[in-house]
Design an enzyme around this catalytic site. Structure first.
Site, PDB file in Angstrom:
ATOM      1  N   GLU A 150       0.824  -1.213   0.000  1.00 15.99           N
ATOM      2  CA  GLU A 150       0.000   0.000   0.000  1.00 15.99           C
ATOM      3  C   GLU A 150       0.856   1.260   0.000  1.00 15.99           C
ATOM      4  O   GLU A 150       0.467   2.286  -0.559  1.00 15.99           O
ATOM      5  CB  GLU A 150      -0.941   0.017   1.207  1.00 15.99           C
ATOM      6  CG  GLU A 150      -2.072  -1.003   1.128  1.00 15.99           C
ATOM      7  CD  GLU A 150      -1.684  -2.368   1.703  1.00 15.99           C
ATOM      8  OE1 GLU A 150      -0.495  -2.594   2.013  1.00 15.99           O
ATOM      9  OE2 GLU A 150      -2.597  -3.221   1.831  1.00 15.99           O
ATOM     10  N   GLN A 186      -9.045  -6.625  12.009  1.00 14.17           N
ATOM     11  CA  GLN A 186      -8.529  -5.592  11.097  1.00 14.17           C
ATOM     12  C   GLN A 186      -9.225  -4.249  11.280  1.00 14.17           C
ATOM     13  O   GLN A 186      -9.412  -3.488  10.331  1.00 14.17           O
ATOM     14  CB  GLN A 186      -8.592  -6.056   9.636  1.00 14.17           C
ATOM     15  CG  GLN A 186      -7.614  -7.204   9.388  1.00 14.17           C
ATOM     16  CD  GLN A 186      -7.396  -7.515   7.928  1.00 14.17           C
ATOM     17  OE1 GLN A 186      -8.288  -7.355   7.111  1.00 14.17           O
ATOM     18  NE2 GLN A 186      -6.204  -7.989   7.605  1.00 14.17           N
ATOM     19  N   LYS A 195     -17.645  -1.660   5.697  1.00 13.96           N
ATOM     20  CA  LYS A 195     -17.905  -2.679   4.675  1.00 13.96           C
ATOM     21  C   LYS A 195     -19.399  -2.779   4.326  1.00 13.96           C
ATOM     22  O   LYS A 195     -19.770  -2.878   3.148  1.00 13.96           O
ATOM     23  CB  LYS A 195     -17.399  -4.031   5.182  1.00 13.96           C
ATOM     24  CG  LYS A 195     -17.489  -5.139   4.159  1.00 13.96           C
ATOM     25  CD  LYS A 195     -16.781  -6.400   4.649  1.00 13.96           C
ATOM     26  CE  LYS A 195     -16.816  -7.471   3.570  1.00 13.96           C
ATOM     27  NZ  LYS A 195     -16.086  -8.672   3.983  1.00 13.96           N
ATOM     28  N   MET A 248      23.678   9.839   3.309  1.00 12.07           N
ATOM     29  CA  MET A 248      23.493  11.103   4.025  1.00 12.07           C
ATOM     30  C   MET A 248      23.732  10.922   5.521  1.00 12.07           C
ATOM     31  O   MET A 248      24.271  11.811   6.181  1.00 12.07           O
ATOM     32  CB  MET A 248      22.090  11.661   3.746  1.00 12.07           C
ATOM     33  CG  MET A 248      21.902  13.078   4.211  1.00 12.07           C
ATOM     34  SD  MET A 248      23.146  14.204   3.517  1.00 12.07           S
ATOM     35  CE  MET A 248      22.263  14.868   2.120  1.00 12.07           C
TER      36      MET A 248
HETATM   37  C1  LIG Z   1      11.893   6.089   5.857  1.00 15.17           C
HETATM   38  C2  LIG Z   1      13.125   6.807   6.276  1.00 15.17           C
HETATM   39  N1  LIG Z   1      13.927   6.272   7.214  1.00 15.17           N
HETATM   40  C3  LIG Z   1      15.067   6.907   7.588  1.00 15.17           C
HETATM   41  C4  LIG Z   1      15.401   8.112   7.038  1.00 15.17           C
HETATM   42  C5  LIG Z   1      16.659   8.851   7.485  1.00 15.17           C
HETATM   43  N2  LIG Z   1      17.600   9.001   6.384  1.00 15.17           N
HETATM   44  C6  LIG Z   1      17.700  10.137   5.641  1.00 15.17           C
HETATM   45  S1  LIG Z   1      18.782  10.006   4.387  1.00 15.17           S
HETATM   46  C7  LIG Z   1      19.171   8.444   4.820  1.00 15.17           C
HETATM   47  C8  LIG Z   1      20.184   7.658   4.027  1.00 15.17           C
HETATM   48  C9  LIG Z   1      19.650   7.280   2.703  1.00 15.17           C
HETATM   49  O1  LIG Z   1      20.508   6.331   2.118  1.00 15.17           O
HETATM   50  P1  LIG Z   1      20.353   5.936   0.606  1.00 15.17           P
HETATM   51  O2  LIG Z   1      18.957   5.627   0.290  1.00 15.17           O
HETATM   52  O3  LIG Z   1      21.349   4.877   0.298  1.00 15.17           O
HETATM   53  O4  LIG Z   1      20.705   7.287  -0.140  1.00 15.17           O
HETATM   54  P2  LIG Z   1      22.072   8.124  -0.150  1.00 15.17           P
HETATM   55  O5  LIG Z   1      22.026   9.109   0.966  1.00 15.17           O
HETATM   56  O6  LIG Z   1      23.206   7.153   0.034  1.00 15.17           O
HETATM   57  O7  LIG Z   1      22.100   8.779  -1.481  1.00 15.17           O
HETATM   58  C10 LIG Z   1      18.456   8.030   5.932  1.00 15.17           C
HETATM   59  C11 LIG Z   1      18.583   6.711   6.594  1.00 15.17           C
HETATM   60  C12 LIG Z   1      14.513   8.636   6.075  1.00 15.17           C
HETATM   61  N3  LIG Z   1      14.727   9.822   5.498  1.00 15.17           N
HETATM   62  N4  LIG Z   1      13.411   7.966   5.703  1.00 15.17           N
END
Ligand SMILES: Cc1ncc(C[n+]2csc(CCOP(=O)(O)OP(=O)(O)O)c2C)c(N)n1
Length: 572
Positions: A63, A126, A175, A484
């Site tokens: 979803e 649910q 429902k 990041m």
């Molecule tokens: C659902 C979710 N969980 C955690 C985060 C925190 N967060 C922000 S950027 C990041 C790293 C993202 O890694 P990746 O997808 O490999 O992208 P990159 O930064 O390496 O380009 C995280 C864990 C987030 N933004 N969203």
């Protein structure tokens, strides 16, 4: 009455139908082209009618994928995305997407199944209090109590989702109410006395702004996604040129003003350009249009545009004065406000010196990185993607470093080519959003730039891409880390990489092939050139695993707590 007969023949002003039939008939009246959904017990009566309703339904594999796809569809088509989820876990799986759409102002109409009216409140199988859970993350929500209310509720939902500041509207349908019959009447006028979005601006405020522009020596426009939602890109260009005012974009506004225009200064904020951030810092008049002063844009508020008079144009009065003190508040639709400004008698200010200064910054401080042709630099990869797509692709992203590099290096020239999760920063957004974007524009080249982390959150939607033969180019910017997070740990946590390095990965090529999707890998600039050439020419979905350098950081950067003028990493 069978739904087919309703749709193909003329429907009487008042006809008996089941709740589920009413739902589908109402969607047809609203010219809905596609529903993103996932079935389950509470929505079985609705799915039984979808079976032969002749309406295009996309079965996403989760979803969350469905609602992000609907967001991508809404962003590109300008029409509301429609989602159906079942009660309980189906409904709770869309919570992230609702929050995302709410903060990024995307119009959605979302249906959730609910347990039967007679057992609501008994912890039935649910059952989840979906209205309670989603109250703060929807623009409006309904729970149907009477079957005959369904058409009117749906009509209102589409109206509310798309007018004023767009947003998600949720309709929870027990429902039993999808099964029982009632009178279908779609002719009622919408009557919402408490909901009257202000579209036309106050004339006195417009005059104040005209005066302020004519006296300003250092004006800038900060343009956000409101330009895109309000379909006001042409007016923005005309106004900026007429008044010779430089333009800066927020992350979500990109494409609202052509990146190659001499008046464009780039993106503002944490990873904005030197020129954009310094122009805000030094400006004496900051005109914000359809932007909401997110903390990632402003940096430390104490140092935000310290010498500027702030004018804030926004369709949502709640945004004005929320974060920064505004001297000239203008509530109204961006297109309308800009059209009125263009037609005012007001001479442009004398700001030649200012324009020379910001042009000088543009020359002296362009975005930069240390090039290396033996490896694949992520910034170079984005430049190559731009080249191979002629800067014309629709680009969707996840969240993280690759998102920032895409925003910096893919120079968006036109509106509605950029689909990203801005306010919420939702990893896993990019891939499903690309499905909706491609369905909204079948002829576009759609590039889904995803992180190796974010991709693994919603990759099951590759199944949909394969099934629908959508020619999406999925590009994993694979730095083998949650880049990041790794960057912040390097800079602010002494390189203690706590759970941010993910070298243990699946073979993404085999994974794509398992889904029936062609796949390539590249780890040098030369290989990236070959792969991109082949992938863009190929008429079908392709997944690319780009092994970029893993220790790269996004610069410039405004550290948390710092002002926009305190960027680091401006030059190497
Ligand atoms: C659902 C979710 N969980 C955690 C985060 C925190 N967060 C922000 S950027 C990041 C790293 C993202 O890694 P990746 O997808 O490999 O992208 P990159 O930064 O390496 O380009 C995280 C864990 C987030 N933004 N969203």
């Amino acid at each position: 009455m069978a739904i087919k007969a309703n749709v193909e023949g003329k429907v009487e002003a008042s006809t008996k139908m089941s709740g589920a039939e009413m739902l589908l008939e109402s969607l047809k009246r609203e010219n809905v082209e596609v529903i993103f959904g996932y079935p389950g017990g509470a929505v079985l009566p609705i799915y039984d009618k979808i079976y032969d309703a002749g309406i295009f339904h996309v079965l996403t594999r989760h979803e969350q994928g469905g609602i992000h796809a609907a967001e991508g569809y809404a962003r590109i088509s300008g029409k509301p995305g429609v989602v159906i989820a079942t009660s309980g876990p189906g409904a709770t799986n869309i919570v992230t997407g609702l929050t995302d759409a709410m903060i990024d102002s995307l119009p959605l109409v979302v249906f959730t199944g609910q347990v039967a009216s007679s057992v609501i409140g008994t912890d039935a199988f649910q059952e989840a209090d979906v209205l309670g859970i989603t109250m703060p993350i929807t623009k409006h929500s309904y729970q149907v109590r009477e079957v005959s209310e369904i058409p009117n509720i749906i009509k209102e939902a589409f109206y509310i989702a798309t007018t004023g500041r767009p947003g998600p509207v949720l309709i929870d349908i027990p429902k039993d109410l999808a099964i029982i019959e009632g009178e279908f009447d779609y002719s009622k006028e919408i009557n919402l006395p408490g909901y009257q979005p202000t579209v036309l601006p106050n004339h006195l405020q417009i005059r104040k702004l005209v005066e302020a522009v004519s006296h300003a020596k250092k004006p800038v426009i900060l343009a956000g996604a409101g330009i895109l939602h309000g379909n006001a890109a042409e007016e923005l260009k005309e106004y900026a040129e007429q008044q010779s005012v430089p333009v800066i974009h927020t992350l979500l506004g990109l494409g609202g003003f052509p990146a190659d225009h001499p008046l464009f200064l780039g993106m503002a904020g944490m990873h904005g350009t030197y020129t954009a951030n310094m122009a805000i810092y030094e400006s004496d008049l900051l005109i914000s249009i359809g932007a909401r002063f997110d903390d990632r844009v402003t940096g430390n508020l104490a140092h935000f545009a310290p010498n500027a008079t702030i004018a804030h144009i926004d369709i949502d009065p709640a945004e004005i004065g929320k974060v920064v003190t505004t001297k000239i508040p203008v509530v109204g639709d961006a297109k309308e406000v800009l059209s009125q400004l263009i037609h005012q008698d007001g001479k442009p200010g004398d700001n030649q010196e200012w324009r020379d200064k910001v042009s000088g910054w543009k020359q002296e401080f362009p975005l930069c990185y240390q090039a290396s042709s033996e490896t694949l630099k992520p910034q170079k990869l984005i430049e190559l993607v731009y080249e191979y797509t002629n800067g014309e692709a629709i680009v969707t992203t996840d969240v993280g470093q690759h998102q920032m590099w895409a925003a910096q290096y893919y120079k968006f020239k036109k509106p509605n080519h950029w689909v990203t999760s801005g306010g919420l920063g939702t990893m896993g957004f990019g891939l499903p959003a690309s499905i909706g974007a491609q369905l909204a524009d079948r002829s576009a080249t759609v590039v889904s730039l995803v992180g190796d982390g974010g991709f693994q959150m919603t990759l099951q939607e590759l199944s949909v891409i394969h099934e629908l033969k959508l020619p999406i180019k999925v590009m994993i910017v694979n730095n083998q880390s949650l880049g990041m997070v790794r960057q912040w740990q390097e800079i602010f946590y002494e390189g203690r990489y706590s759970h941010s390095l993910i070298p243990n990965q699946p073979d993404f090529i085999k994974l794509a092939e398992a889904y029936g999707i062609k796949a390539f890998r590249a780890q040098t600039e030369e290989e990236a050139n070959q792969v991109l050439k082949e992938a863009i020419e190929f008429d079908g979905p392709v997944l690319m695993d780009f092994r970029v350098t893993s220790d790269e950081n996004v610069y410039p950067m405004v550290a948390p707590g710092k002002g926009l003028h305190e960027m680091v990493g401006v030059k190497f």
